[in-house]
Design a protein around this motif. Structure first.
Motif, PDB file in Angstrom:
ATOM      1  N   TYR A  14     -15.400  -1.133   8.771  1.00 30.08           N
ATOM      2  CA  TYR A  14     -15.064  -1.968   8.127  1.00 30.08           C
ATOM      3  C   TYR A  14     -16.403  -2.872   7.823  1.00 30.08           C
ATOM      4  CZ  TYR A  14     -12.793  -5.955   5.850  1.00 30.08           C
ATOM      5  OH  TYR A  14     -12.344  -6.897   4.807  1.00 30.08           O
ATOM      6  N   ARG A  15     -17.021  -3.032   9.081  1.00 35.10           N
ATOM      7  CA  ARG A  15     -18.123  -4.249   9.132  1.00 35.10           C
ATOM      8  C   ARG A  15     -19.172  -3.439   8.058  1.00 35.10           C
ATOM      9  NH1 ARG A  15     -16.781  -5.255  14.340  1.00 35.10           N
ATOM     10  NH2 ARG A  15     -18.077  -3.220  15.211  1.00 35.10           N
ATOM     11  N   LYS A  16     -19.484  -2.020   7.974  1.00 40.97           N
ATOM     12  CA  LYS A  16     -20.362  -1.305   7.316  1.00 40.97           C
ATOM     13  C   LYS A  16     -19.890  -1.219   5.758  1.00 40.97           C
ATOM     14  CE  LYS A  16     -22.045   1.391  11.226  1.00 40.97           C
ATOM     15  NZ  LYS A  16     -22.178   2.853  11.504  1.00 40.97           N
ATOM     16  N   GLU A  22     -10.084   3.525   2.197  1.00 39.72           N
ATOM     17  CA  GLU A  22     -10.971   4.531   2.573  1.00 39.72           C
ATOM     18  C   GLU A  22     -10.868   4.935   3.897  1.00 39.72           C
ATOM     19  OE1 GLU A  22     -13.429   7.798   2.247  1.00 39.72           O
ATOM     20  OE2 GLU A  22     -12.455   6.768   0.710  1.00 39.72           O
ATOM     21  N   ILE A  23     -10.779   3.765   4.679  1.00 39.07           N
ATOM     22  CA  ILE A  23     -10.685   4.047   6.072  1.00 39.07           C
ATOM     23  C   ILE A  23      -9.148   4.879   6.490  1.00 39.07           C
ATOM     24  CG2 ILE A  23     -10.560   2.690   8.467  1.00 39.07           C
ATOM     25  CD1 ILE A  23     -12.312   0.663   7.292  1.00 39.07           C
ATOM     26  N   ALA A  24      -8.289   4.295   5.709  1.00 38.60           N
ATOM     27  CA  ALA A  24      -6.957   4.853   5.963  1.00 38.60           C
ATOM     28  C   ALA A  24      -6.854   6.255   5.351  1.00 38.60           C
ATOM     29  CB  ALA A  24      -5.861   4.123   5.205  1.00 38.60           C
ATOM     30  N   ARG A  25      -7.751   6.770   4.396  1.00 40.76           N
ATOM     31  CA  ARG A  25      -7.757   8.201   4.093  1.00 40.76           C
ATOM     32  C   ARG A  25      -8.453   8.851   5.049  1.00 40.76           C
ATOM     33  NH1 ARG A  25     -11.166  11.644   1.985  1.00 40.76           N
ATOM     34  NH2 ARG A  25     -12.890  10.037   1.877  1.00 40.76           N
ATOM     35  N   ARG A  26      -9.473   8.332   5.859  1.00 37.19           N
ATOM     36  CA  ARG A  26     -10.422   9.045   6.632  1.00 37.19           C
ATOM     37  C   ARG A  26      -9.523   9.117   8.018  1.00 37.19           C
ATOM     38  NH1 ARG A  26     -16.507   6.534   6.239  1.00 37.19           N
ATOM     39  NH2 ARG A  26     -16.835   7.165   3.948  1.00 37.19           N
ATOM     40  N   THR A  27      -9.045   8.331   8.575  1.00 41.50           N
ATOM     41  CA  THR A  27      -8.177   8.195   9.762  1.00 41.50           C
ATOM     42  C   THR A  27      -6.975   8.849   9.832  1.00 41.50           C
ATOM     43  OG1 THR A  27      -7.459   5.892   9.295  1.00 41.50           O
ATOM     44  CG2 THR A  27      -9.619   6.345  10.546  1.00 41.50           C
TER      45      THR A  27
END
Length: 426
Positions: A14-16, A22-27
């Motif tokens: 998230y900091r990047k 997108e984070i939810a899709r990747r994890t």
């Protein structure tokens, strides 16, 4: 729940600049879960509130604090008290509780001196404030005797610390412990030591020395200002003051001594002693004390002299006691026994009368046979202010007035007119 490493990775992405979707899709995590991890103030999740562990002693803490405020600092005594109230825990928890709240004391070093069985006992008085005894406010003392080898102890409370009661307490202690030690160690009490010369010569109390000779023990006096010489009985007095005395409730002196005797038999002498590691009662069997039968023959009566009045009574502590008429106006010997009897004797020691000691003031104890042969009317019982238990119908030495004939007033009128007529004829 997210692991620590996964939360760190989410926050790092998230900091990047990676979006929450997108984070939810990747994890493979829900967006709400990702948003909570990102918005959390700390990396570690908040810990749930720690539940306070309930201890078995907690319900008894108010009672323990109250008793400690009253001066009860002995953990074993407190444990016994809450055990009687249903405490299911161990004594160690009570000891920890008391230890954390007990005021610290400065350490004092000393050298311990042990004696052989039957060799020595130590005696001392303890002061315990005041007590109402027979309607009077009196000082309260505790006589304590501790045997040096077995550590078996005896305690008795009294309202007097004079020589007479000092000797009486010795006899009670000998009876309780089953014998007499060879030596008894004392502080410089007036009932034991009258004075010391500059060279250290001891002048003993004559009556106490006579008692020691009859009982068969040798008295020994400590050096002045060295209480540690008799440390065993000093600790014994402290033990009474710290274990028995705090919180004790009693009706009178007799009740207090009954409770003290029960405490000796159930607490003080059956316990494992901290120094010897053995039970005092167990070691007492091997103490080998001397026979006390001769000591019990010693007369502990208070001996005084009184002069009887013409009314055949003597006075003692504000009360009057009758004596036989044949011994009126004579100097008589009066003995006051521990049992509360007043024995009147002649100058040669012959017993003349025996009364129960009266506890009040201005009372009279009268026996009718003491006035036989005087040729006087029988004393009136209603004037008696105190009657002996053994003589419930005894009258007092106050006599009825002469019997006066009761006449009507008309008789006196006729007498006056008769006198008037006689004077007129003259």
């Amino acid at each position: 729940m997210l692991a620590l490493e996964e939360r760190f990775m989410i926050r790092e992405m998230y900091r990047k600049g990676v979006s929450i979707s997108e984070i939810a899709r990747r994890t493979g995590r829900d967006r709400k879960t990702i948003r909570q991890a990102v918005n959390a103030p700390d990396l570690s999740p908040p810990k749930p509130p720690r539940q306070v562990k309930v201890c078995k002693i907690d319900p008894y803490v108010p009672y323990l604090e109250q008793r400690m405020a009253e001066g009860v600092l002995n953990a074993r005594k407190l444990y016994a008290e809450i055990l009687a109230q249903g405490y299911p825990g161990k004594e160690s928890k009570v000891r920890e509780f008391v230890h954390d709240r007990r005021p610290e004391k400065d350490p004092i070093g000393s050298t311990r001196f042990e004696t052989a069985p039957g060799e020595q006992g130590q005696v001392d008085w303890g002061y315990f404030g005041f007590i109402t005894h027979h309607g009077r406010t009196c000082r309260l003392y505790a006589f304590v005797l501790t045997l040096g080898w077995s550590r078996a102890s005896y305690v008795r409370f009294t309202t007097s610390s004079d020589t007479t009661w000092f000797i009486r307490c010795h006899l009670h202690a000998f009876a309780y412990l089953g014998g007499v030690p060879k030596r008894l160690l004392y502080d410089n009490l007036k009932s034991v030591v009258e004075r010391r010369d500059a060279d250290g010569t001891i002048h003993w109390n004559p009556r106490f020395l006579d008692f020691a000779d009859v009982a068969g023990f040798s008295p020994q006096a400590c050096k002045p200002y060295r209480p540690q010489t008799k440390g065993k009985v000093e600790n014994g007095v402290k033990y009474v003051r710290g274990n028995f005395w705090p919180g004790v409730h009693f009706q009178d002196l007799e009740d207090l001594n009954n409770q003290a005797l029960a405490w000796l038999n159930t607490t003080a002498n059956p316990r494992v002693h901290g120094t010897t590691g053995e039970v005092p009662f167990t070691r007492l069997r091997s103490e080998g004390l001397q026979d006390a039968s001769k000591a019990f023959t010693y007369d502990t009566s208070v001996m005084i002299t009184r002069r009887s009045s013409k009314d055949c009574v003597i006075s003692y502590e504000g009360n009057l006691y009758s004596v036989p008429a044949a011994h009126a106006r004579k100097t008589l010997q009066v003995n006051i026994t521990e049992a509360g009897e007043l024995v009147v004797c002649s100058e040669v020691g012959q017993e003349l009368a025996r009364h129960r000691v009266l506890q009040g003031r201005g009372e009279r104890s009268v026996q009718a046979e003491h006035y036989q042969g005087l040729g006087l009317p029988t004393p009136r019982q209603e004037r008696t202010s105190a009657i002996q238990e053994l003589l419930p119908t005894t009258p007092s030495p106050f006599w009825d007035a002469p019997v006066v004939e009761v006449r009507p007033l008309a008789v006196y009128d006729q007498l006056l007119w008769k006198v008037h007529d006689e004077r007129s004829s003259l």
